[in-house]
Design a protein around this motif. Structure first.
Motif: not given
Length: 396
Positions: A266-270
């Motif tokens: 849950g850390l990426s931009k998407r």
């Protein structure tokens, strides 16, 4: 016999044709011919051990044969010119490690393949503007290369050239006979119907497929670019010089494991879109096994955790400002009372920025380690270091 010499046209300054052929051999690393025992202490007991790779005392040396043809021409008193090269090389008896029956879990060494390497290179150099005080030079270098595996050990459908040793790693890099070197293979792929729709299972998540060994013999990408290129303009006004170097690559693919891990956590931009309107529930696009459109909701955590390697494959094309260097050459009149004949001072900045790239915040150049095939993998790769320095050149 009388020779007849015909002068070149006045606008042709220089012309040169070159041809070459060469053949060289290459042996294997030491100690690859015979399996031997070694010893280690295990809980205080001296225990014999052996390598898990089967050696081969029948190995032949690799033989590389290469041919090259080139044309170098200059025009208009060297203000315009090009250097064109065509090359072809063939390497046979390639020494490779292929799978082997138990107890050789690490495979066995064999003469397994033949690889060809074919391509062209073109270097253009020109002086666009030349006056008393101002000069503009532009050099362009372009290359296109195709490496293809012509033959491969028949017992190995795919020969993997790169993997990190972890059976759970999402991809491997390898090749098949008759295909280009550097194919990227996923350990699992989405299960799809005849229309290419992803099939969602009873757990409301996409179904996946693997082959018996756990790897799909269908590549999702290839590392080889269609074109590599560099452009170097240089501007000179009196003693002031400004030069730059743009590094470019067009084509080829890269798998970002960094982005895959960031997405799963849950850390990426998407992952910013987590479906807050429906209490963090999301619907995986696809169809059920019966063919109906999937409408079942899953948590954002399950949704992003179910994404496969093919969702993190990116175009590895890029344009990078690799170097920028302003400088000044002191006139001889300022140096005549010193023992110095020439003095040039330049500020040099390297790896400044990417002007074009398609990876999501990570480097498009890969670099899991120093091997050729690791350029297919972005895995916690450190960004290229930006450097600044001063260059001082003295002539006596």
């Amino acid at each position: 016999m009388r020779s007849i010499e015909k002068p070149l046209p006045s606008w042709v300054t220089f012309a040169k044709v070159r041809l070459s052929a060469a053949q060289v051999g290459k042996d294997t690393s030491p100690y690859q011919l015979y399996n031997t025992y070694s010893f280690k202490f295990d809980n205080g007991v001296l225990t014999p051990t052996k390598d898990n790779v089967k050696m081969n005392d029948q190995l032949k040396p690799e033989i590389a044969t290469s041919y090259e043809a080139g044309l170098d021409m200059k025009f208009l008193n060297n203000r315009l010119g090009f250097d064109f090269t065509y090359y072809y090389s063939k390497t046979k008896n390639q020494i490779m490690k292929v799978p082997a029956a138990a107890p050789w879990s690490g495979g066995q060494w064999v003469n397994a393949g033949m690889v060809t390497n074919q391509g062209v290179e073109l270097m253009l150099y020109s002086t666009i503007v030349e006056s008393k005080d101002f000069t503009f030079d532009l050099n362009v270098n372009m290359a296109h290369n195709v490496s293809k595996v012509k033959e491969l050990d028949p017992s190995s459908n795919v020969n993997y050239m790169f993997f990190n040793g972890d059976g759970n790693f999402p991809v491997k890099v390898g090749t098949r006979a008759g295909h280009k070197l550097g194919e990227i293979y996923a350990t699992s792929l989405y299960k799809r119907n005849e229309n290419g729709d992803i099939i969602v299972g009873d757990n409301d998540l996409p179904m996946t497929v693997t082959d018996e060994s756990g790897y799909i013999n269908k590549p999702i990408g290839n590392i080889q670019p269609k074109l590599t290129m560099s452009v170097s303009p240089t501007f000179t006004y009196k003693g002031i010089t400004l030069s730059a170097l743009f590094d470019m690559k067009f084509g080829g693919d890269i798998f970002s494991y960094s982005e895959m891990l960031a997405t799963g956590n849950g850390l990426s931009k998407r992952t910013e879109n987590r479906g807050e309107a429906n209490n963090y529930k999301m619907v995986f696009p696809g169809v059920t096994e019966s063919g109906a459109v999937n409408t079942k909701q899953v948590s954002a955590s399950d949704y992003y955790g179910a994404l496969q390697a093919e969702d993190f494959l990116y175009d590895a094309s890029f344009i990078k400002l690799k170097e920028l260097s302003p400088g000044y050459s002191f006139p001889s009149s300022m140096l005549k009372k010193t023992p110095i004949n020439s003095l040039n001072v330049s500020f040099v900045a390297r790896n400044l920025c990417y002007l074009l790239k398609h990876t999501p915040g990570t480097s498009p150049e890969g670099g899991y380690d120093t091997t050729m095939f690791s350029q297919a993998i972005d895995y916690a790769s450190l960004p290229v270091t930006r450097t600044f320095g001063v260059s001082i050149n003295l002539g006596f």
